[in-house]
Structures are given as C-alpha cells and as structure tokens.
Write a protein that holds these residues in place. Structure first.
Motif, PDB file in Angstrom:
ATOM      1  N   ALA A 191       1.105 -71.355  -9.529  1.00 32.03           N
ATOM      2  CA  ALA A 191       0.177 -71.486  -8.512  1.00 32.03           C
ATOM      3  C   ALA A 191       0.998 -72.099  -7.341  1.00 32.03           C
ATOM      4  N   ARG A 192       2.193 -72.840  -7.395  1.00 37.85           N
ATOM      5  CA  ARG A 192       2.874 -73.241  -6.065  1.00 37.85           C
ATOM      6  C   ARG A 192       3.646 -72.246  -5.590  1.00 37.85           C
ATOM      7  N   TYR A 193       4.426 -71.753  -6.593  1.00 43.82           N
ATOM      8  CA  TYR A 193       5.493 -71.114  -6.028  1.00 43.82           C
ATOM      9  C   TYR A 193       5.564 -69.456  -6.054  1.00 43.82           C
ATOM     10  N   MET A 194       4.857 -69.088  -6.789  1.00 43.35           N
ATOM     11  CA  MET A 194       4.760 -67.387  -7.107  1.00 43.35           C
ATOM     12  C   MET A 194       3.762 -66.848  -5.833  1.00 43.35           C
ATOM     13  N   PRO A 195       4.505 -65.812  -5.414  1.00 46.30           N
ATOM     14  CA  PRO A 195       3.513 -64.815  -4.496  1.00 46.30           C
ATOM     15  C   PRO A 195       2.925 -63.961  -5.068  1.00 46.30           C
ATOM     16  N   GLU A 196       1.753 -63.354  -4.322  1.00 45.50           N
ATOM     17  CA  GLU A 196       0.784 -62.203  -4.997  1.00 45.50           C
ATOM     18  C   GLU A 196       1.955 -61.032  -5.113  1.00 45.50           C
ATOM     19  N   SER A 197       1.413 -60.150  -5.959  1.00 48.34           N
ATOM     20  CA  SER A 197       2.006 -58.949  -6.054  1.00 48.34           C
ATOM     21  C   SER A 197       1.651 -58.031  -4.746  1.00 48.34           C
ATOM     22  N   LEU A 201      -1.830 -56.467  -3.112  1.00 49.07           N
ATOM     23  CA  LEU A 201      -2.243 -56.867  -1.844  1.00 49.07           C
ATOM     24  C   LEU A 201      -2.545 -55.259  -1.136  1.00 49.07           C
ATOM     25  N   VAL A 202      -1.587 -54.338  -1.396  1.00 50.19           N
ATOM     26  CA  VAL A 202      -1.779 -53.032  -0.690  1.00 50.19           C
ATOM     27  C   VAL A 202      -3.132 -52.290  -1.170  1.00 50.19           C
ATOM     28  N   ALA A 203      -3.218 -52.533  -2.539  1.00 47.09           N
ATOM     29  CA  ALA A 203      -4.495 -51.760  -3.106  1.00 47.09           C
ATOM     30  C   ALA A 203      -5.784 -52.320  -2.821  1.00 47.09           C
ATOM     31  N   LYS A 204      -5.876 -53.726  -2.378  1.00 42.27           N
ATOM     32  CA  LYS A 204      -7.055 -54.259  -1.901  1.00 42.27           C
ATOM     33  C   LYS A 204      -7.391 -54.202  -0.389  1.00 42.27           C
ATOM     34  N   GLY A 205      -6.249 -53.538   0.204  1.00 41.10           N
ATOM     35  CA  GLY A 205      -6.267 -53.477   1.807  1.00 41.10           C
ATOM     36  C   GLY A 205      -5.733 -54.555   2.626  1.00 41.10           C
ATOM     37  N   ARG A 206      -5.304 -55.615   1.812  1.00 41.37           N
ATOM     38  CA  ARG A 206      -4.739 -56.660   2.479  1.00 41.37           C
ATOM     39  C   ARG A 206      -3.280 -56.255   3.300  1.00 41.37           C
ATOM     40  N   THR A 207      -3.172 -55.312   4.083  1.00 41.63           N
ATOM     41  CA  THR A 207      -1.960 -54.784   4.397  1.00 41.63           C
ATOM     42  C   THR A 207      -1.131 -55.866   5.329  1.00 41.63           C
ATOM     43  N   THR A 208      -1.976 -56.509   6.014  1.00 40.70           N
ATOM     44  CA  THR A 208      -1.201 -57.578   7.055  1.00 40.70           C
ATOM     45  C   THR A 208      -0.338 -58.618   6.189  1.00 40.70           C
ATOM     46  N   GLU A 209      -1.240 -59.186   5.097  1.00 39.11           N
ATOM     47  CA  GLU A 209      -0.445 -60.076   4.447  1.00 39.11           C
ATOM     48  C   GLU A 209       0.670 -59.545   3.605  1.00 39.11           C
ATOM     49  N   ALA A 210       0.473 -58.390   3.193  1.00 37.16           N
ATOM     50  CA  ALA A 210       1.481 -57.639   2.386  1.00 37.16           C
ATOM     51  C   ALA A 210       2.725 -57.378   3.588  1.00 37.16           C
ATOM     52  N   ASP A 212       3.547 -59.027   6.087  1.00 38.98           N
ATOM     53  CA  ASP A 212       4.231 -60.474   6.392  1.00 38.98           C
ATOM     54  C   ASP A 212       5.097 -60.987   5.217  1.00 38.98           C
ATOM     55  N   LEU A 213       4.640 -60.857   3.948  1.00 40.06           N
ATOM     56  CA  LEU A 213       5.476 -61.190   2.893  1.00 40.06           C
ATOM     57  C   LEU A 213       6.445 -60.499   2.619  1.00 40.06           C
ATOM     58  N   ALA A 214       6.230 -58.918   2.826  1.00 38.62           N
ATOM     59  CA  ALA A 214       7.668 -58.039   2.671  1.00 38.62           C
ATOM     60  C   ALA A 214       8.705 -58.361   3.603  1.00 38.62           C
ATOM     61  N   ALA A 215       8.283 -58.502   5.060  1.00 39.42           N
ATOM     62  CA  ALA A 215       9.217 -58.941   6.000  1.00 39.42           C
ATOM     63  C   ALA A 215       9.793 -60.281   5.794  1.00 39.42           C
ATOM     64  N   ARG A 216       9.190 -61.139   5.224  1.00 36.31           N
ATOM     65  CA  ARG A 216       9.629 -62.450   4.903  1.00 36.31           C
ATOM     66  C   ARG A 216      10.845 -62.557   3.913  1.00 36.31           C
ATOM     67  N   GLU A 220      10.688 -54.032  -0.365  1.00 37.47           N
ATOM     68  CA  GLU A 220       9.668 -52.867   0.048  1.00 37.47           C
ATOM     69  C   GLU A 220       8.302 -53.000  -0.331  1.00 37.47           C
ATOM     70  N   ILE A 221       7.576 -52.469   0.601  1.00 35.09           N
ATOM     71  CA  ILE A 221       5.981 -52.274   0.397  1.00 35.09           C
ATOM     72  C   ILE A 221       5.656 -50.980  -0.572  1.00 35.09           C
ATOM     73  N   PRO A 222       4.866 -51.131  -1.548  1.00 40.51           N
ATOM     74  CA  PRO A 222       4.772 -49.880  -2.568  1.00 40.51           C
ATOM     75  C   PRO A 222       3.981 -49.219  -1.599  1.00 40.51           C
ATOM     76  N   ALA A 223       3.715 -47.705  -1.962  1.00 45.36           N
ATOM     77  CA  ALA A 223       2.923 -46.642  -1.141  1.00 45.36           C
ATOM     78  C   ALA A 223       1.402 -47.140  -2.012  1.00 45.36           C
ATOM     79  N   ALA A 224       0.480 -46.753  -0.625  1.00 40.71           N
ATOM     80  CA  ALA A 224      -0.981 -46.969  -1.224  1.00 40.71           C
ATOM     81  C   ALA A 224      -1.401 -45.946  -2.252  1.00 40.71           C
ATOM     82  N   LYS A 225      -2.318 -46.295  -3.199  1.00 42.21           N
ATOM     83  CA  LYS A 225      -2.649 -45.518  -4.003  1.00 42.21           C
ATOM     84  C   LYS A 225      -3.653 -44.538  -3.666  1.00 42.21           C
TER      85      LYS A 225
END
Length: 442
Positions: A191-197, A201-210, A212-216, A220-225
């Motif tokens: 809960a404290r340390y693991m990021p979300e998959s 995030l991409v599948a749910k349309g949370r691209t901004t969050e994805a 940011d996490l990828a850049a940090r 690589e960001i996986p391709a959208a399904k």
C-alpha cells in the motif's frame, strides 16, 4: 538526492522495488500453499478436528478449487480495481482465511478457510506476474518472471521450517497463525510503496497519471488496448478450436491436467507419504525443503534449455525424469540417496509444468497467446483439485505406496500428450523456433 540520479537508474530502482514487493507477497503465497501439507502429518497424528486421511485429501482439494476460481476470475477483477489493489486484496484474503483455519473448531470451518485462502492464492500469482512484467527492465521480462517464481518455492521451504520449529512445540494452529503475518507486513508495504500498473492506468484512461509515473521512473508506457478487446477475448478463444486446432488445444489441456495433478498432489502429500515410508517427521519435512530447492534450481535452468532445444521437448524429457524420480521415492533408500532423488525430482517436476505454458506461448499467435496460456492453466487446475483428493483416498484405503505410483503415472500421462503436441507442431512448422523460456506459472 534521488533527483540527481540518471533516468535509467531511477527506472532500475523502481523496477527492483516492484519486483521485490511482488517477490515478498509470492513468498507468502507459497508459504500458505504449502503449509497445509507441512502441518498435515502432525494433524493426522493428533487427529486434529477429527481429521481422517480421506477427509485430509478433500481439504487439500478445497484450496486448489479455490485457486481455480481465483485464477479464472482474477483478470476481470483486476481490470476493475487495478493490479495494486488486487495484490493487496488477495494477500489480505488468504491471510484472513488462514486466521479462520487457525481458529476453526470443526473440519467444515477449516475447509471453508482453505477454500477462501485458495481464492486469494489463485488470484495473486497472475496479478503479480502482470505487475512485474509492467516494470521489468527491457529485454529481461522472462528472467524477471522466472526469478519471481522462485519465491513460491522459497515459501514452500519456509513452510517446512514453520512446521519443524512451531508445529511440534506449539501445535498445528500456530502454523496457520504464522500465515496471518502477510496481513500486517506485506499489505502495508504494498500500500505504501508499490505504484499502480501502467497498463491499468492506460486502460482506464488515466493517461496523465501514467505519463507522470513513466517519466518519473523512466519506464515505457504500454500501448492502449483496442476498445473492442473484450469482444476479442471470445474470438481468441474460438481460434483455439478452429479447424483441427481443437486437437492441439486438447493435447495442451490434458498435459496441463496431468502436470498440475502431479504438482499439487505431491506438494500436499509428500511429507505424509515419506513418513508412511518409515522416515521420521523431521526428515519428512526436510524433504519439502530439498524438493523446493530443486524447484528453484529448475526454474532458473529450464528456460535456458528450452530456448536451445524447444520447450515441448524439454517438458517431455522433464516429465519422464519426474516419473522416474517420483516412483523411486516409493523405494526405501539410504537417507542421503533419498534426499538426492527428492532434489532432482523437485528440479524436474516444477519446471516441467512451466514448460507446457512456454510451449503454448510459442505455438500461439500474438492475438490469442494470453487466452491460450490462460485456458491451458485454467483447465490444468482441475488436475490440481484432483491430485490432493487422490492422495487422500489412497492413504485412507491403506494404499499409500500406490500414491507414488499414481503420481508417477500422471507424469507419464503428461509426457504422452506434450510429446504428441510437440510432434504435431513439428509436422506443421518444422522451422518453428523454441518457445519462450518462462511465460507463466503453474
């Protein structure tokens, strides 16, 4: 200070964190899976909860049935709540289920606890594999998954020591209380340390969050399904039966059935069967340690052999050697020789099943690979349910010696069908390259 690190270094550190956390939860997964078999000789000796051998086999099957349901439903649930929450939920579920087992006053309550634990165990492993695949260093995905699978066998080793150090002085209930530890250690850490998959995030349309996490962490960001991916799942399943493909599919399923019958049958009954052969309880539990050490080595070397010689061929050879090893365990040998046979049997047995999945993955197309491997694993889970029950029935009817023979025959059964599948693959495509080394788990 971390901001001064190069992006690749940050990405590597993040990958190591995700892999380490997943390794930890899979370690506890293995502990919970094997703890029943490790505690079983003591439970039968003490007639805990009025337990008889035939009932013990049923209880072993309850957990594997729960794993069947958990594995088949994990994908849908993970798509709804995310990889991270699924890992936390599954870990919490099998931990709380172990508490129910520890506090059980009847066999029925204990069986309910093992079934619920199986649900969590079955859902955790495929989710953890997906998570580490998201964050694995480039071109190292197969190696990372193989490394992750060593945690399951390390959990089996830990279960034997829990039985040796805790069950004898404190009783069998203490072993299941130990299995509640993940709730207070692993779940908070995840809960404290693991990021979300990222794929979630991409599948749910949370691209901004994805992004940011990828850049940090420089991943690589996986391709959208494809939006119609849900419908394609049924199309991919139908492709497994088009024309005469049903023959190949059935061969894979039957090989997986025999393989998982063998894996879970031996995992549940090895200490009890060895004690029935006249070995002391301490030696019987040490066999579990050596068996899982062999499993760890097997996971690390089988993939390399498969890359060179072909996964179907290696799986068939591994199952033949497993059959010989399991059958030899019915012969009372000097202790040192017995330990050697147990180690070698564990080496071949555990990775033979994984090579079935590698064969399926190498044979399948990219469009239906996930479906083919998933259904091969799912159909094989029926063998995982049957194996513990079969061992219990043989022991209850005074035919414990036949347990080794029955499990050896299941290895022969898998040898036949993975060999036929491999020959059919060769006839259809003589130039087909070797299947991937490690793509999934038993």
């Amino acid at each position: 200070m971390s901001s001064s690190l190069a992006p690749a270094a940050r990405g590597s550190r993040m990958a190591m964190l995700v892999i380490a956390l997943c390794w930890l939860v899979v370690l506890f997964d293995g502990l919970d899976m094997f703890i029943y078999g490790s505690a079983l000789p003591h439970m039968l000796e003490q007639h805990a909860l009025g337990l008889e051998p035939s009932m013990a086999g049923d209880l072993g099957s309850y957990a594997t049935f729960g794993m069947l349901v958990g594995a088949l439903s994990s994908g849908t649930l993970t798509d709804l709540i995310g990889r991270k929450k699924m890992i936390m939920s599954c870990t919490a579920l099998f931990s709380l289920a172990s508490a129910l087992c520890a506090a059980a006053s009847t066999v029925t309550v204990f069986g309910l606890g093992r079934t619920l634990a199986g649900l969590g165990l079955g859902g955790l492993l495929p989710t953890a594999i997906t998570m580490v695949s998201d964050y694995a260093p480039r071109a190292r995905g197969a190696f990372v998954i193989g490394t992750l699978m060593t945690a399951h066998h390390a959990g089996g080793i830990l279960s034997a020591y829990v039985a040796l150090w805790i069950v004898e002085p404190l009783g069998w209930r203490a072993a299941f209380w130990v299995c509640v530890v993940p709730l207070v250690i692993a779940v908070p850490l995840v809960a404290r340390y693991m990021p979300e998959s990222l794929s979630f995030l991409v599948a749910k349309g949370r691209t901004t969050e994805a992004h940011d996490l990828a850049a940090r962490y420089d991943v690589e960001i996986p391709a959208a399904k494809d939006p119609q991916a849900a419908g394609d799942r049924w199309y991919a399943l139908a492709q497994l039966f088009r024309g005469r493909e049903w023959i190949q599919t059935l061969m894979f399923w039957l090989a997986s059935f025999g393989g998982l019958l063998l894996v879970y049958g031996v995992a549940t009954w090895l200490p009890t069967m060895m004690r029935n052969e006249g070995y002391e309880l301490g030696s019987s539990l040490n066999f579990v340690v050596v068996f899982n050490l062999g499993g760890i080595v097997g996971m690390l070397v089988a993939g390399r052999c498969a890359d060179r010689f072909g996964a179907a061929r290696i799986s068939a050879i591994w199952f033949v050697l497993t059959a010989v090893g399991v059958y030899l365990l019915s012969v009372h040998m000097p202790l040192g020789l017995t330990f050697t046979v147990v180690f070698v049997t564990g080496l071949f047995l555990n990775s033979a099943q994984t090579m079935i999945y590698a064969t399926v993955a190498g044979y399948s197309t990219s469009a239906n690979r996930a479906t083919a491997v998933g259904w091969t694993s799912g159909m094989g889970r029926f063998g995982a349910v049957f194996g513990p029950w079969l061992g219990g029935q043989l022991l209850a009817n005074g035919a414990a010696d036949w347990g080794f023979t029955a499990f050896a025959l299941s290895a022969v059964f898998s040898t036949v069908f993975i060999t036929l599948a491999g020959l059919r693959m060769s006839r259809r495509n003589p130039e087909q390259p070797a299947a991937r080394s490690v793509t999934a788990t038993a």
